[in-house]
Design a protein around this motif. Structure first.
Motif, PDB file in Angstrom:
ATOM      1  N   ARG A  71       0.849  -1.194   0.000  1.00 23.76           N
ATOM      2  CA  ARG A  71       0.000   0.000   0.000  1.00 23.76           C
ATOM      3  C   ARG A  71       0.885   1.244   0.000  1.00 23.76           C
ATOM      4  NH1 ARG A  71      -5.088  -0.482  -1.135  1.00 23.76           N
ATOM      5  NH2 ARG A  71      -5.681   1.200   0.230  1.00 23.76           N
ATOM      6  N   ILE A  72       0.568   2.200  -0.875  1.00 24.80           N
ATOM      7  CA  ILE A  72       1.316   3.447  -0.959  1.00 24.80           C
ATOM      8  C   ILE A  72       0.358   4.547  -1.398  1.00 24.80           C
ATOM      9  CG2 ILE A  72       2.041   3.024  -3.339  1.00 24.80           C
ATOM     10  CD1 ILE A  72       4.736   4.386  -2.576  1.00 24.80           C
ATOM     11  N   ARG A  73       0.580   5.741  -0.886  1.00 29.14           N
ATOM     12  CA  ARG A  73      -0.236   6.877  -1.322  1.00 29.14           C
ATOM     13  C   ARG A  73       0.216   7.324  -2.702  1.00 29.14           C
ATOM     14  NH1 ARG A  73      -0.005  11.522   2.848  1.00 29.14           N
ATOM     15  NH2 ARG A  73       2.143  11.280   2.260  1.00 29.14           N
ATOM     16  N   ARG A 108      -1.357  -0.133 -15.432  1.00 32.74           N
ATOM     17  CA  ARG A 108      -1.181   1.318 -15.486  1.00 32.74           C
ATOM     18  C   ARG A 108      -1.610   1.914 -14.159  1.00 32.74           C
ATOM     19  NH1 ARG A 108      -3.370  -0.577 -19.894  1.00 32.74           N
ATOM     20  NH2 ARG A 108      -2.456  -0.172 -21.913  1.00 32.74           N
ATOM     21  N   VAL A 109      -0.829   2.880 -13.695  1.00 34.16           N
ATOM     22  CA  VAL A 109      -1.165   3.604 -12.475  1.00 34.16           C
ATOM     23  C   VAL A 109      -0.920   5.075 -12.746  1.00 34.16           C
ATOM     24  CG1 VAL A 109      -0.570   3.993 -10.057  1.00 34.16           C
ATOM     25  CG2 VAL A 109      -0.526   1.685 -10.968  1.00 34.16           C
ATOM     26  N   ASP A 110      -1.936   5.906 -12.563  1.00 35.49           N
ATOM     27  CA  ASP A 110      -1.798   7.349 -12.702  1.00 35.49           C
ATOM     28  C   ASP A 110      -1.648   7.961 -11.323  1.00 35.49           C
ATOM     29  OD1 ASP A 110      -2.240   6.832 -15.339  1.00 35.49           O
ATOM     30  OD2 ASP A 110      -4.181   7.798 -15.453  1.00 35.49           O
ATOM     31  N   GLU A 158      -4.687   5.877  -1.010  1.00 37.68           N
ATOM     32  CA  GLU A 158      -3.752   4.747  -0.933  1.00 37.68           C
ATOM     33  C   GLU A 158      -4.134   3.705  -1.974  1.00 37.68           C
ATOM     34  OE1 GLU A 158      -3.136   2.779   2.755  1.00 37.68           O
ATOM     35  OE2 GLU A 158      -1.945   4.424   3.569  1.00 37.68           O
ATOM     36  N   ILE A 159      -3.124   3.192  -2.657  1.00 40.81           N
ATOM     37  CA  ILE A 159      -3.355   2.178  -3.687  1.00 40.81           C
ATOM     38  C   ILE A 159      -2.435   0.994  -3.444  1.00 40.81           C
ATOM     39  CG2 ILE A 159      -4.113   3.825  -5.446  1.00 40.81           C
ATOM     40  CD1 ILE A 159      -1.255   3.670  -6.621  1.00 40.81           C
TER      41      ILE A 159
END
Length: 72
Positions: A2-4, A58-60, A68-69
């Motif tokens: 998990r990271i912002r 893909r992550v924007d 958090e993703i």
């Protein structure tokens, strides 16, 4: 992991002016390959990569995004 979004954005931006990418994204715990950083409008960045299951992901991310993703 998990990271912002804003923390990931800041990490990518910190390598923007470097010639040596040693340690880039080494903090993640899953293997990824063929990472591309694409600039988007409004100062955002898209990370495009191939995950451990050979899927394109893909992550924007952008500045000030507190969500958090899971990455990767």
């Amino acid at each position: 992991m998990r990271i912002r979004r804003c923390d990931l954005f800041d990490h990518v931006k910190s390598y923007e002016t470097k010639d040596n990418f040693d340690g880039f994204l080494e903090f993640i715990d899953a293997p990824i390959r063929e990472v591309r950083c694409i600039r988007l409008p409004e100062g955002r960045i898209r990370l495009k990569y191939i995950d451990q299951d050979n899927n394109i992901q893909r992550v924007d991310v952008g500045p000030g995004e507190e969500e958090e993703i899971d990455f990767p």
